[in-house]
Design a protein around this motif. Structure first.
Motif, PDB file in Angstrom:
ATOM      1  N   ARG A 287       0.841  -1.211   0.000  1.00  0.00           N
ATOM      2  CA  ARG A 287       0.000   0.000   0.000  1.00  0.00           C
ATOM      3  C   ARG A 287       0.873   1.258   0.000  1.00  0.00           C
ATOM      4  NH1 ARG A 287      -5.536  -0.412   2.020  1.00  0.00           N
ATOM      5  NH2 ARG A 287      -6.081  -2.590   2.361  1.00  0.00           N
ATOM      6  N   LEU A 288       1.914   1.228   0.819  1.00  0.00           N
ATOM      7  CA  LEU A 288       2.781   2.400   0.906  1.00  0.00           C
ATOM      8  C   LEU A 288       3.548   2.607  -0.398  1.00  0.00           C
ATOM      9  CD1 LEU A 288       4.132   1.883   4.532  1.00  0.00           C
ATOM     10  CD2 LEU A 288       2.548   3.658   3.758  1.00  0.00           C
ATOM     11  N   TYR A 289       4.023   1.528  -1.015  1.00  0.00           N
ATOM     12  CA  TYR A 289       4.732   1.660  -2.279  1.00  0.00           C
ATOM     13  C   TYR A 289       3.798   2.148  -3.383  1.00  0.00           C
ATOM     14  CZ  TYR A 289       9.092  -0.534  -0.708  1.00  0.00           C
ATOM     15  OH  TYR A 289      10.286  -0.802  -0.085  1.00  0.00           O
ATOM     16  N   ASN A 290       2.567   1.670  -3.378  1.00  0.00           N
ATOM     17  CA  ASN A 290       1.601   2.147  -4.372  1.00  0.00           C
ATOM     18  C   ASN A 290       1.306   3.631  -4.182  1.00  0.00           C
ATOM     19  OD1 ASN A 290       1.401  -0.319  -5.641  1.00  0.00           O
ATOM     20  ND2 ASN A 290      -0.421  -0.971  -4.507  1.00  0.00           N
TER      21      ASN A 290
ATOM     22  N   ASN B  50      13.139  -9.550  -2.092  1.00  0.00           N
ATOM     23  CA  ASN B  50      12.078 -10.192  -2.875  1.00  0.00           C
ATOM     24  C   ASN B  50      10.832  -9.318  -2.930  1.00  0.00           C
ATOM     25  OD1 ASN B  50      13.404 -12.521  -3.655  1.00  0.00           O
ATOM     26  ND2 ASN B  50      12.818 -13.669  -1.827  1.00  0.00           N
ATOM     27  N   PHE B  51      10.492  -8.731  -1.801  1.00  0.00           N
ATOM     28  CA  PHE B  51       9.300  -7.886  -1.741  1.00  0.00           C
ATOM     29  C   PHE B  51       9.444  -6.674  -2.658  1.00  0.00           C
ATOM     30  CE2 PHE B  51       7.519  -4.014   0.165  1.00  0.00           C
ATOM     31  CZ  PHE B  51       6.167  -4.292   0.047  1.00  0.00           C
ATOM     32  N   GLN B  52      10.614  -6.048  -2.619  1.00  0.00           N
ATOM     33  CA  GLN B  52      10.817  -4.850  -3.432  1.00  0.00           C
ATOM     34  C   GLN B  52      10.781  -5.167  -4.922  1.00  0.00           C
ATOM     35  OE1 GLN B  52      14.438  -3.979  -1.461  1.00  0.00           O
ATOM     36  NE2 GLN B  52      13.487  -2.688   0.102  1.00  0.00           N
ATOM     37  N   MET B  53      11.383  -6.271  -5.314  1.00  0.00           N
ATOM     38  CA  MET B  53      11.373  -6.639  -6.730  1.00  0.00           C
ATOM     39  C   MET B  53       9.980  -7.066  -7.183  1.00  0.00           C
ATOM     40  SD  MET B  53      15.095  -8.411  -7.481  1.00  0.00           S
ATOM     41  CE  MET B  53      14.912  -9.734  -6.275  1.00  0.00           C
ATOM     42  N   SER B  54       9.205  -7.662  -6.285  1.00  0.00           N
ATOM     43  CA  SER B  54       7.841  -8.052  -6.645  1.00  0.00           C
ATOM     44  C   SER B  54       6.928  -6.850  -6.814  1.00  0.00           C
ATOM     45  CB  SER B  54       7.268  -9.000  -5.592  1.00  0.00           C
ATOM     46  OG  SER B  54       7.053  -8.317  -4.369  1.00  0.00           O
ATOM     47  N   ASN B  55       7.384  -5.684  -6.318  1.00  0.00           N
ATOM     48  CA  ASN B  55       6.616  -4.455  -6.472  1.00  0.00           C
ATOM     49  C   ASN B  55       7.195  -3.563  -7.572  1.00  0.00           C
ATOM     50  OD1 ASN B  55       4.351  -3.904  -4.288  1.00  0.00           O
ATOM     51  ND2 ASN B  55       5.959  -5.116  -3.301  1.00  0.00           N
ATOM     52  N   ASP B  56       7.849  -4.201  -8.548  1.00  0.00           N
ATOM     53  CA  ASP B  56       8.314  -3.537  -9.772  1.00  0.00           C
ATOM     54  C   ASP B  56       9.555  -2.680  -9.590  1.00  0.00           C
ATOM     55  OD1 ASP B  56       6.107  -4.645 -11.131  1.00  0.00           O
ATOM     56  OD2 ASP B  56       4.849  -2.960 -10.511  1.00  0.00           O
ATOM     57  N   PHE B  57      10.249  -2.820  -8.457  1.00  0.00           N
ATOM     58  CA  PHE B  57      11.514  -2.118  -8.280  1.00  0.00           C
ATOM     59  C   PHE B  57      12.637  -3.031  -8.773  1.00  0.00           C
ATOM     60  CE2 PHE B  57       8.764   0.179  -5.482  1.00  0.00           C
ATOM     61  CZ  PHE B  57       9.238   1.484  -5.530  1.00  0.00           C
TER      62      PHE B  57
ATOM     63  N   GLU C  28      21.930 -12.231  -7.387  1.00  0.00           N
ATOM     64  CA  GLU C  28      21.533 -13.111  -8.487  1.00  0.00           C
ATOM     65  C   GLU C  28      20.796 -14.337  -7.960  1.00  0.00           C
ATOM     66  OE1 GLU C  28      21.609 -12.704 -11.778  1.00  0.00           O
ATOM     67  OE2 GLU C  28      22.277 -10.663 -11.331  1.00  0.00           O
ATOM     68  N   LYS C  29      21.254 -14.890  -6.864  1.00  0.00           N
ATOM     69  CA  LYS C  29      20.598 -16.070  -6.293  1.00  0.00           C
ATOM     70  C   LYS C  29      19.229 -15.698  -5.703  1.00  0.00           C
ATOM     71  CE  LYS C  29      24.602 -18.998  -5.443  1.00  0.00           C
ATOM     72  NZ  LYS C  29      24.092 -20.107  -6.300  1.00  0.00           N
ATOM     73  N   VAL C  30      19.107 -14.458  -5.188  1.00  0.00           N
ATOM     74  CA  VAL C  30      17.796 -14.002  -4.707  1.00  0.00           C
ATOM     75  C   VAL C  30      16.839 -13.881  -5.888  1.00  0.00           C
ATOM     76  CG1 VAL C  30      16.541 -12.096  -3.648  1.00  0.00           C
ATOM     77  CG2 VAL C  30      18.709 -12.843  -2.659  1.00  0.00           C
ATOM     78  N   LYS C  31      17.328 -13.332  -7.001  1.00  0.00           N
ATOM     79  CA  LYS C  31      16.488 -13.203  -8.196  1.00  0.00           C
ATOM     80  C   LYS C  31      15.999 -14.563  -8.677  1.00  0.00           C
ATOM     81  CE  LYS C  31      18.523  -9.041 -10.322  1.00  0.00           C
ATOM     82  NZ  LYS C  31      19.291  -8.567 -11.505  1.00  0.00           N
ATOM     83  N   LEU C  32      16.874 -15.566  -8.598  1.00  0.00           N
ATOM     84  CA  LEU C  32      16.527 -16.907  -9.056  1.00  0.00           C
ATOM     85  C   LEU C  32      15.767 -17.708  -7.998  1.00  0.00           C
ATOM     86  CD1 LEU C  32      19.928 -17.774 -10.786  1.00  0.00           C
ATOM     87  CD2 LEU C  32      17.767 -17.185 -11.918  1.00  0.00           C
ATOM     88  N   ARG C  33      15.473 -17.067  -6.874  1.00  0.00           N
ATOM     89  CA  ARG C  33      14.749 -17.686  -5.762  1.00  0.00           C
ATOM     90  C   ARG C  33      15.530 -18.835  -5.122  1.00  0.00           C
ATOM     91  NH1 ARG C  33      10.670 -14.030  -4.610  1.00  0.00           N
ATOM     92  NH2 ARG C  33       9.846 -13.232  -6.575  1.00  0.00           N
ATOM     93  N   GLU C  34      16.836 -18.851  -5.350  1.00  0.00           N
ATOM     94  CA  GLU C  34      17.661 -19.857  -4.694  1.00  0.00           C
ATOM     95  C   GLU C  34      17.946 -19.467  -3.252  1.00  0.00           C
ATOM     96  OE1 GLU C  34      21.160 -20.556  -6.990  1.00  0.00           O
ATOM     97  OE2 GLU C  34      20.041 -20.937  -8.855  1.00  0.00           O
ATOM     98  N   ILE C  35      17.863 -18.170  -2.972  1.00  0.00           N
ATOM     99  CA  ILE C  35      17.997 -17.647  -1.606  1.00  0.00           C
ATOM    100  C   ILE C  35      16.775 -16.802  -1.322  1.00  0.00           C
ATOM    101  CG2 ILE C  35      19.291 -16.085  -0.096  1.00  0.00           C
ATOM    102  CD1 ILE C  35      21.822 -16.920  -1.487  1.00  0.00           C
ATOM    103  N   ASP C  36      16.237 -16.961  -0.139  1.00  0.00           N
ATOM    104  CA  ASP C  36      15.067 -16.173   0.258  1.00  0.00           C
ATOM    105  C   ASP C  36      15.518 -14.935   1.013  1.00  0.00           C
ATOM    106  OD1 ASP C  36      12.387 -15.448   0.728  1.00  0.00           O
ATOM    107  OD2 ASP C  36      12.518 -16.298   2.749  1.00  0.00           O
TER     108      ASP C  36
ATOM    109  N   ALA D 230      24.237  -2.195   0.232  1.00  0.00           N
ATOM    110  CA  ALA D 230      22.829  -1.952  -0.066  1.00  0.00           C
ATOM    111  C   ALA D 230      22.638  -2.105  -1.573  1.00  0.00           C
ATOM    112  CB  ALA D 230      22.397  -0.566   0.383  1.00  0.00           C
ATOM    113  N   VAL D 231      21.406  -2.315  -1.965  1.00  0.00           N
ATOM    114  CA  VAL D 231      21.070  -2.417  -3.384  1.00  0.00           C
ATOM    115  C   VAL D 231      20.292  -1.167  -3.774  1.00  0.00           C
ATOM    116  CG1 VAL D 231      19.896  -3.749  -5.151  1.00  0.00           C
ATOM    117  CG2 VAL D 231      20.946  -4.915  -3.203  1.00  0.00           C
ATOM    118  N   LEU D 232      20.768  -0.470  -4.767  1.00  0.00           N
ATOM    119  CA  LEU D 232      20.061   0.708  -5.257  1.00  0.00           C
ATOM    120  C   LEU D 232      18.881   0.227  -6.099  1.00  0.00           C
ATOM    121  CD1 LEU D 232      20.205   3.834  -5.249  1.00  0.00           C
ATOM    122  CD2 LEU D 232      21.298   3.655  -7.489  1.00  0.00           C
ATOM    123  N   LEU D 233      17.689   0.538  -5.643  1.00  0.00           N
ATOM    124  CA  LEU D 233      16.468   0.079  -6.305  1.00  0.00           C
ATOM    125  C   LEU D 233      15.740   1.255  -6.934  1.00  0.00           C
ATOM    126  CD1 LEU D 233      15.725  -2.236  -3.377  1.00  0.00           C
ATOM    127  CD2 LEU D 233      15.708  -3.093  -5.712  1.00  0.00           C
ATOM    128  N   LYS D 234      15.159   1.000  -8.115  1.00  0.00           N
ATOM    129  CA  LYS D 234      14.487   2.072  -8.851  1.00  0.00           C
ATOM    130  C   LYS D 234      13.146   1.590  -9.398  1.00  0.00           C
ATOM    131  CE  LYS D 234      18.691   4.463 -10.421  1.00  0.00           C
ATOM    132  NZ  LYS D 234      19.423   5.023 -11.588  1.00  0.00           N
TER     133      LYS D 234
END
Length: 508
Positions: free
Chosen positions: A121-124, A174-181, A161-169, A201-205
């Motif tokens: 909700r906050l990201y939206n 995961n939440f940020q990437m699932s919200n289009d960042f 990369e392993k987080v993207k491939l869901r090899e690491i949780d 840190a990961v710079l997310l956009k």
């Protein structure tokens, strides 16, 4: 909390009255860092400079989550920056109403409310705000708090990369990437003390696909501000009409040069006390206070008719039988703000019975955020530092001094305020004498505008100065863009380089 227990859920703008609840949930959200909650003064500033960017989610009228953000000119920072740099050492002086990127500085959810998709909700909300303000993108540095478990075997890049491939949780990433960042780069040393992320840190956009580049530069604040200082001659006036006629003459003059501000001195209306010279000093100045309301009303009309913001210097005012030294900012759109002298001199207290005020605040104008301190207040550096933390770019100081050494105190303290707060400081005083007014015999003044001392400014920090002890006006242009450059690229950066790990300045 289960969904069955929810009666209502809504997003609201954060209010300062929410602070204690905000502090409680932030401590709960970061149990491993119990002392890393935002102090009230920081929240107050965020709300003041960008209210739309500070929001909370409330469930059954209880705060459950929060998001804080600012708007920045991203070209000043680029993708290589730290959290301290993007927030200007947690002062948020990097916020610009005409910036191009919405920067997220905080999102947290109270533990018992996790799993209800409040972060989404906050990201939206942020995405809608980004589109509404026509900003290019949303950017923030995302922690990777699970990285410490893998840092011995995986580089940050391999971990992501392993987080993207869901090899690491990694629930945060995961939440940020699932919200289009999307991850843009890895940043080392982004947030000091983030041991769980190993200081990475990961710079997310998130890109605003509806962004339209302005066809021409659109600024809500003009970069060049013209200041008109009125070095007022003390002379006898038979009545308020003559006094205001002289005031209008000067307003007409500085307005004719297209000034944005007219600054009058402290107690410029003291000549009207001549009619009460038969009274004691305390009674005479209280009679002078009877004129204050009419003078303010007339200044407000002049501000509108001459299209200029007028800082009325100061005048006596009686409230609940207590005597204060106050002034008014009469905006050219008709709005009126009030300010007070907080520190009264021993003479003002002894002779007139003046009492120090309690209001200290910045003022939003069509030329940016300004502060006003009356005379003696300029000699207390804490006041202007608080105003600078709230975004002040120009400090106005109306003053009244009778001797050259009294003037020197105001002059040198005012110049120090310009350097230490990275702002412009304008001072205006009165000259001449009033032999028929007790305790107002002589005046000494030289009106001036001070700047920081760096390469983009005058080497001696003096932008302009009037002739001492001569009635005149002084017209001065100041460039607000130079202050932005100074903050980021100055030879020294007084605001950024403060050791806030050793000290802090807060309001009571």
């Amino acid at each position: 909390m289960s969904k069955q227990e929810i009666d209502n859920i809504r997003i609201e703008l954060l209010k300062l009255s929410d602070y204690e609840e905000l502090k409680t949930i932030m401590i709960a959200a970061y149990p491993s860092m119990p002392n890393t909650y935002w102090r009230e003064a920081k929240i107050e500033k965020l709300i003041s400079i960008f209210p739309e960017g500070q929001v909370v989610v409330k469930i059954n009228n209880q705060m459950a989550a929060c998001a804080l953000s600012i708007v920045v000119d991203y070209n000043q920072f680029g993708d290589k920056h730290s959290y301290q740099e993007i927030t200007s050492n947690y002062t948020f002086d990097t916020h610009l109403s005409d910036g191009d990127v919405l920067y997220g500085i905080e999102v947290f959810v109270k533990p018992e409310y996790r799993g209800l998709r409040l972060g989404r909700r906050l990201y939206n909300y942020r995405k809608e705000l980004c589109e509404k303000l026509n900003l290019k993108s949303i950017v923030f540095g995302g922690r990777i708090p699970n990285y410490y478990k893998y840092s011995d075997t995986l580089s940050p890049k391999e971990y992501i990369e392993k987080v993207k491939l869901r090899e690491i949780d990694d629930p945060v990433l995961n939440f940020q990437m699932s919200n289009d960042f999307y991850p843009s780069r890895i940043m080392k040393g982004y947030m000091e003390g983030d041991s769980a992320s190993k200081d990475y840190a990961v710079l997310l956009k998130w890109d605003n696909i509806y962004y339209e580049k302005p066809t021409k530069s659109i600024r809500t604040i003009k970069p060049i501000v013209r200041i008109g200082l009125i070095q007022w001659q003390m002379r006898l006036y038979k009545d308020i009409e003559e006094l205001m006629q002289q005031a209008e003459y000067f307003i007409d003059a500085v307005s004719g040069y297209k000034s944005d501000f007219a600054l009058f001195p402290e107690f410029f209306n003291a000549p009207l006390m001549a009619a009460f010279n038969h009274l004691s000093e305390p009674d005479a100045i209280r009679k002078l206070a009877d004129y204050t309301k009419e003078i303010v009303d007339r200044f407000s009309q002049l501000a509108i008719s001459y299209n200029i913001n007028i800082i009325t210097g100061s005048m006596p005012e009686v409230i609940d039988d207590l005597l204060y030294n106050v002034g008014y900012l009469c905006h050219r759109d008709g709005k009126i703000d009030r300010y007070e002298k907080l520190h009264v001199t021993p003479d003002e207290k002894k002779v007139w019975g003046l009492k120090g005020g309690s209001q200290l605040k910045t003022f939003n104008t069509d030329c940016g955020r300004i502060g006003i301190l009356i005379c003696y207040d300029s000699e207390f550096p804490e006041l202007s530092r608080i105003l600078a933390d709230e975004g002040m770019k120009i400090l106005f100081i109306p003053f009244l001094t009778d001797t050259q050494n009294g003037f020197s105190r105001v002059r040198h303290c005012a110049q120090a305020r310009a350097i230490e707060n990275e702002c412009y400081v304008a001072i205006a005083g009165s000259v001449g004498n009033l032999p028929k007014v007790h305790n107002m015999d002589i005046q000494y003044a030289q009106s001036m505008v001070f700047t920081p001392c760096d390469f983009a400014f005058p080497a001696n920090g003096v932008k302009a100065e009037s002739t001492p002890n001569t009635e005149m006006i002084l017209i001065v242009d100041v460039d607000l863009d130079l202050l932005k450059e100074l903050s980021q690229f100055g030879s020294v950066r007084n605001l950024k380089d403060r050791r806030l790990d050793l000290f802090n300045l807060t309001r009571r």
